[in-house]
Every structure is written in C-alpha cells, then in structure tokens.
Design a protein around this motif. Sequence first.
Motif: not given
Length: 557
Positions: A242-253, A382-387, A410-414
Amino acid sequence: MKYSELAEKYQELESTQKTLEKTDILAELFKEGGEDLEYLVLLARGRIYPEWNEVEIGLSSSMMQDIIAEATGYTEKEVEELWRDEGDLGLAAEELAKNKKQQKLMSTTLTVEKVIQRLRKVAEMSKEGSSQSVSQDKKKKEIADLISSSEPLEARYITRTVLSHLRIGIGEGTIRDALAEAFFEGENKDKIQRAYDFTNDFTEVAQACTKGIEEVEELKLELFRPVNSMLAKKVDTIEEGFDSVGKPAVIDYKYDGMRAQIHIKDREVKIFTRRLEDVTEQFPDVVEKVEEHIDAENCILDTEIVGFNPEDGSMIEFQKLSKRIKRKYDIQKQVNEIPVEVRPFDLIYLNEPILEEEYSERLEKLDRIVDEEERELRLVDREVTDEEEKVQEMQQKSLSEGHEGIMMKKLDAEYKPGNRVGYMVKLKPVMETLDLAIVAAKWSEGERAGWLGRLFLGCYNKETGEYEQVGKMATGLTEEQLEEITERLKPLIEKEDGRKVWVQPDIIVEVEYEEIQQSPTYNSGYALRFPRLKSFRDDKEEADSKEKIESLYEDQK
C-alpha cells in the motif's frame, strides 16, 4: 564508419564506470554516425536488430570457441585454456588474433555496415529451412571469415556481439541520454523516452532525432510490434504494498502462467511473450478465444495465459505450460494436453494508444470489450480495496486455489513499458529456506574471472547416499561472497571439464527461493526457482534431504 573506430569507442566505454562519461562517449559517436547511426544505436547495446525483432544469431560459446580456433589457426584446446585464463571469450579472441597462425590471402577493412550485415545474414540462416547441422556449419564459416578479417580489438567485440554479451555497461537510459545530448543539447529526454516506450526501437527514435523533436513526438505505438511489459516490484508485506501503490488499490491474483501481450489488428490476432517472442503459431487456441471473446477491431491486451488440467480443472505450473512456447510441431496435441485460459488484466491500446491514461480508465475500457466465459477467457480475479484484511483474504484464497499470490496496483497510474516504477507490486509467500550442498560450480567470466560463480546445489538422497542436484544459483552474489566461495571450494575440487568443476559436497549454504518445481533437468527431479544465498551453514555437515524437498513441493499445492 570503420568498425575499428567503433571498437575503440567500445574500449573507451568499457574503461569507465561513470555513467556521464559513457553518455558523452556515446553522444560523440552518434553525432559522427551519419548514415550508420541506426546501426550504431543497435551495436551500442550489442544488438543487430531492434528489441521487438526476435531473430537471433544463435551461436553458443562452445561454437564460438570452434570458430575462433578455425579463424586463428589455434587448437580448440588452446582457445579453451586461454578462455579459462581470461574469463572472457572476447579477450581470448583478441589475444589469439594478435598472433594468428594462419592469415587470409586478401584482407579487407571492416566497416560497421559490413559487420552488422554479415551478422544479420548469419541470424537469418536459422529461418532458411535447411537442416540444423548444415545451418550451423554455414553460420560458423561466415563468422570465422569475419574474425579472420578483423584486427585484434575488433575480434574482441565481434565475439562478444555474437554471444550477446558486450560487457560495456550500456542500458536503455544511457542510449536515451546520449541521443538527447547529441541532438538536443541534453534536453527532451522525456520525449525521447516516450518515443522509445511506444516504438521499442531506438533506430527509429535516433533517425527522428536527426530531424528534430517534432519528428520524435510523432512516433507512435504500432500494432503487431510488441512493447516491453511493465514490470512489478516485489514487496514482503501488505503494508509495504500500500505504501508503494496507495489506497485504495486494485488487487489481482498472481497466476503461475505466461505473461502475454496480445495484439488485435483488423481482427487479426498475434501473441507475444514477455521476451517479445511471437508465439501465435504455438497458441492457436488462444487466437480462437480472443477472436470470440474480445469485442474490438484494434487493441493490445496485457494478459496472463494460465494452463489447467483438462481432467479436473486444477491449475498447472508455468514450467509445464512453458513446453508449448518453443513447440514447433504436434501443436494440436499440446493444445489438448495443456489447455489454457486467457486472463486479461490491462489494456494499453484501443483504436489508439492509451498507455498514458490512468489504470482505472483503462480497466473500464477493458471491461467493456471482454465477453467472459470460464475456461476460455475471463478477466483476472480482482478487487479494489484499502483494507489490509481484505488483501490478506485474497492472498490466502489465491494460494488455496493453486496460484502464486497477489498483485497490488495503483489506480491512477499510467502504463510504463519495461519499468519497475512501483505502479504495481507482487506479494508472494516467503518459502521455508533450505540447507543445500554446493556440488559443482563454474568459473566466472569478465570482471569476475577467477572466481567460481555459478553454483550447483544438491540435496541428500538418504536411500542412495548420494547428493542430487536441485538447481543452480547464478545471480545476486557479491564480490565478497564470490571470493569466499572460491576460497572454500578450490581445495574441494575433484575434477574439471572446461569451466565447470565438481567438488566434494562439504560446503552447506542456506538458500532462499520463490518455489519448488518439478524438473527433468536435475537428477533430483526438482528445481528451485530463483535460488539465492542467505548464509553459510558451517554448523551443518549434511544438506537437507530429498524427502524434505518433496514434502515442501507437495505443501505448495
């Protein structure tokens, strides 16, 4: 330009470790390049084609050893001994070329163009359809003729270029900065980088640089020309992720599959691996799935291709799936025996490049063009979460279903081709370490010549009383570790063959790794994936048993 002039630049580049000095040397070379500029930007990295072109010269070190012997008049044994002493076949070629025992009747001056065209001719021989032995004989004759015509310094770098190991420390960033310095007084590095990200071809970028920055900005991503995949950093904890990609984030398998970039151009499909190899012919089933389940005329998908057992639907490891990548025959048999499911997770082109859009926007567009069907083509889990608890749940669920772990994005990343910029990270479980014996090793080359660097690891088979190999450790060792390893292993050497030595299994090391795979390569039947040295175990006299390896392998399932 004479090839000797390039060889002198190579020597200058090799003699300094300072990036700014390397940039200045390259910038001067590019300014003077003229019509040879497109060749020079390739040869500066020891390449003969751009990154997206998968054609290779295809000659091994042992073949090159034979070629040098033929070109200089020395025996293969003499070449091998000098290679061992120098730790670099290029330096061996240079030394032998100083006192050739046989000379060409007519010697010609080598130019940059002549060298690269000869090397391309050799590379193309693999595609001519002749038998393997005939093709290799032709290749060896062509390169031997090139070495025969070369001066000693030229022989050093021709040899290294053939082996794709130039040893001058030039990366993409140095090429980019040198082009900026040569043509824009050091400005416009970001625009040059963007152009390279889109084209994956410094020859095009360099030619555009000679015409002005406007031409550079006009370069675009092209369908059927693969770009480097954006890479993930590894993290050890969810908090670090989370420190790297921020919150909330996309979580994939994170699947144990094949990373594949799939291009659709006017509904025609091509499939490329992470290494930019075209594997469309090997995966006709993937082509069919994409044609049926992707609603887009022109796009580029970033996907994971996952293999599964046709009998029970369980996941199979990448090592088994990888058999399909190089297969040129019995393709339909492989399709039936190792079926796959396509799992898209990103979209970087949809009628136009969309790499610079935020990931959340790319995902929305991806969702719209995918028609999901299980065992055919589905979006990644995938899920989007900050938990953190939710991420932990997903990780455990992923592992229980036979996958490798999770990705955090990261959600807002290029999309940044080829970079580990922290826009996505991978979180995988830490495996229990193993205590293994060093049973063999290889003498290193280049700057690390004189050290035993590639270590073959063995576990103990209690039934036979013998050590069985379970992998090799070839990266991540510091100079201090190499020095200590060599000092410890030298007295234990039992026999040698070329650069490889076999040693008494008296040195036990604690080894970290990512996973255990079944493997026919090693006599234990298993292989460690990405093993790395954690410590020496001087308190142990015997390595972990094969039974322990088997038990840990089963626990992964």
